[in-house]
Scaffold this motif. Structure first.
Motif, PDB file in Angstrom:
ATOM      1  N   ASP A  53      33.250  29.523  30.509  1.00 19.32           N
ATOM      2  CA  ASP A  53      32.011  28.733  30.551  1.00 19.32           C
ATOM      3  C   ASP A  53      32.246  27.405  31.267  1.00 19.32           C
ATOM      4  N   ALA A  54      33.370  26.761  30.929  1.00 17.84           N
ATOM      5  CA  ALA A  54      33.667  25.459  31.520  1.00 17.84           C
ATOM      6  C   ALA A  54      33.881  25.594  33.029  1.00 17.84           C
ATOM      7  N   MET A  56      32.695  27.919  34.979  1.00 20.11           N
ATOM      8  CA  MET A  56      31.393  28.237  35.592  1.00 20.11           C
ATOM      9  C   MET A  56      30.579  26.961  35.784  1.00 20.11           C
ATOM     10  N   LEU A  57      30.574  26.109  34.754  1.00 16.21           N
ATOM     11  CA  LEU A  57      29.805  24.860  34.856  1.00 16.21           C
ATOM     12  C   LEU A  57      30.357  23.992  35.980  1.00 16.21           C
ATOM     13  N   ASP A  60      29.357  25.483  39.302  1.00 19.07           N
ATOM     14  CA  ASP A  60      27.918  25.295  39.548  1.00 19.07           C
ATOM     15  C   ASP A  60      27.629  23.866  39.980  1.00 19.07           C
ATOM     16  N   LEU A  61      28.257  22.911  39.278  1.00 29.05           N
ATOM     17  CA  LEU A  61      27.998  21.507  39.579  1.00 29.05           C
ATOM     18  C   LEU A  61      28.530  21.130  40.963  1.00 29.05           C
ATOM     19  N   SER A  64      26.463  22.986  43.793  1.00 24.24           N
ATOM     20  CA  SER A  64      25.050  22.565  43.757  1.00 24.24           C
ATOM     21  C   SER A  64      24.241  22.766  45.054  1.00 24.24           C
ATOM     22  N   GLY A  65      23.668  23.939  45.216  1.00 21.01           N
ATOM     23  CA  GLY A  65      22.788  24.178  46.374  1.00 21.01           C
ATOM     24  C   GLY A  65      23.512  24.361  47.700  1.00 21.01           C
ATOM     25  N   ASN A  67      25.921  26.533  48.669  1.00 23.76           N
ATOM     26  CA  ASN A  67      26.102  27.897  49.144  1.00 23.76           C
ATOM     27  C   ASN A  67      24.865  28.375  49.900  1.00 23.76           C
ATOM     28  N   ARG A  88      29.337  13.180  41.014  1.00 27.25           N
ATOM     29  CA  ARG A  88      28.377  13.478  39.955  1.00 27.25           C
ATOM     30  C   ARG A  88      28.808  14.710  39.135  1.00 27.25           C
ATOM     31  N   ILE A  92      29.372  14.599  35.081  1.00 30.53           N
ATOM     32  CA  ILE A  92      28.639  15.461  34.149  1.00 30.53           C
ATOM     33  C   ILE A  92      29.610  16.350  33.378  1.00 30.53           C
ATOM     34  N   ILE A  96      30.210  16.459  29.187  1.00 31.13           N
ATOM     35  CA  ILE A  96      30.057  17.657  28.359  1.00 31.13           C
ATOM     36  C   ILE A  96      31.363  17.974  27.623  1.00 31.13           C
TER      37      ILE A  96
ATOM     38  N   PHE B  31      13.120  26.230  48.101  1.00 40.79           N
ATOM     39  CA  PHE B  31      14.044  25.552  47.210  1.00 40.79           C
ATOM     40  C   PHE B  31      13.699  24.070  47.029  1.00 40.79           C
ATOM     41  N   MET B  56      17.597  18.737  40.081  1.00 36.37           N
ATOM     42  CA  MET B  56      18.683  19.474  40.738  1.00 36.37           C
ATOM     43  C   MET B  56      19.643  20.050  39.698  1.00 36.37           C
ATOM     44  N   ASP B  60      20.371  23.920  39.057  1.00 37.79           N
ATOM     45  CA  ASP B  60      21.748  24.431  39.198  1.00 37.79           C
ATOM     46  C   ASP B  60      22.182  25.175  37.939  1.00 37.79           C
ATOM     47  N   ARG B  88      22.086  27.922  27.439  1.00 42.64           N
ATOM     48  CA  ARG B  88      23.174  26.996  27.745  1.00 42.64           C
ATOM     49  C   ARG B  88      22.711  25.906  28.722  1.00 42.64           C
ATOM     50  N   LYS B  95      22.105  17.395  26.582  1.00 44.05           N
ATOM     51  CA  LYS B  95      23.265  16.526  26.308  1.00 44.05           C
ATOM     52  C   LYS B  95      23.336  15.393  27.324  1.00 44.05           C
ATOM     53  N   ILE B  96      23.050  15.713  28.588  1.00 40.85           N
ATOM     54  CA  ILE B  96      23.154  14.703  29.647  1.00 40.85           C
ATOM     55  C   ILE B  96      21.980  13.720  29.582  1.00 40.85           C
TER      56      ILE B  96
END
Lengths: 107, 107
Positions: A53-54, A56-57, A60-61, A64-65, A67, A88, A92, A96, B31, B56, B60, B88, B95-96
């Motif tokens: 999960d970590a 993946m996060l 993703d962060l 961010s857009g 790809n 950023r 974030i 978390i 998008f 954003m 994401d 999730r 949280k953020i």
């Protein structure tokens, strides 16, 4: 991502109806492989949290857009935006997960 | 995303070298447009934070790897994973941003 990685992803998107297994092989050997490598790294530093999960996060962060922009071949004028997104992403991620990070060094 | 949206994105990826402006037009009208709509909605509820950044992050978190899977036409067996990712995404987003959300109703 490197230009040739984008090129390979474009070729696979274009051809994956003719060769249906191609997309799955590509996805497993690039994106999932990379997520697993990040997860392995994070597993040493996290407790009470799923490292997948970590990872993946974090991915993703960081992506961010990007790809979608890269596949559509829309370039940024400079690297400033990329640096801002990276900063950023880390902020974030640390918000978390800061309570779950194992400290390997004395404070 | 709906199947025809994916189909249009595939067609644009395949053809955007022959018609170079296509990718940019598509990206701005899908998008970026969607991000702006989410941002407008969030602008009423956030203070001291950039609503574009918040929009954003929410997008994401919600799309987490899905766009790539859809474009490569890799389907999930069921909707359980999608529900987990949505739960999730909201948890992380709250949280953020929970300290920056304006409360429109009395607690």
């Amino acid at each position: 991502m490197r230009d040739d990685t984008i090129e390979i992803e474009r070729i696979i998107i274009i051809n994956n109806r003719r060769i249906p297994k191609l997309g799955n092989i590509f996805y497993s050997n690039t994106f999932l492989y990379f997520r697993d490598q990040v997860s392995l790294f994070l597993a040493n530093s996290l407790y009470d949290e799923d490292p997948d999960d970590a990872a993946m996060l974090l991915l993703d962060l960081c992506t961010s857009g990007f790809n979608r922009r890269l596949i559509l071949e829309l370039r940024h004028a400079n690297n400033i935006l990329a640096d801002q997104i990276a900063d950023r992403a880390v902020q974030i991620f640390m918000k978390i997960y800061h309570k779950c990070l194992v400290r390997h060094h004395a404070d």
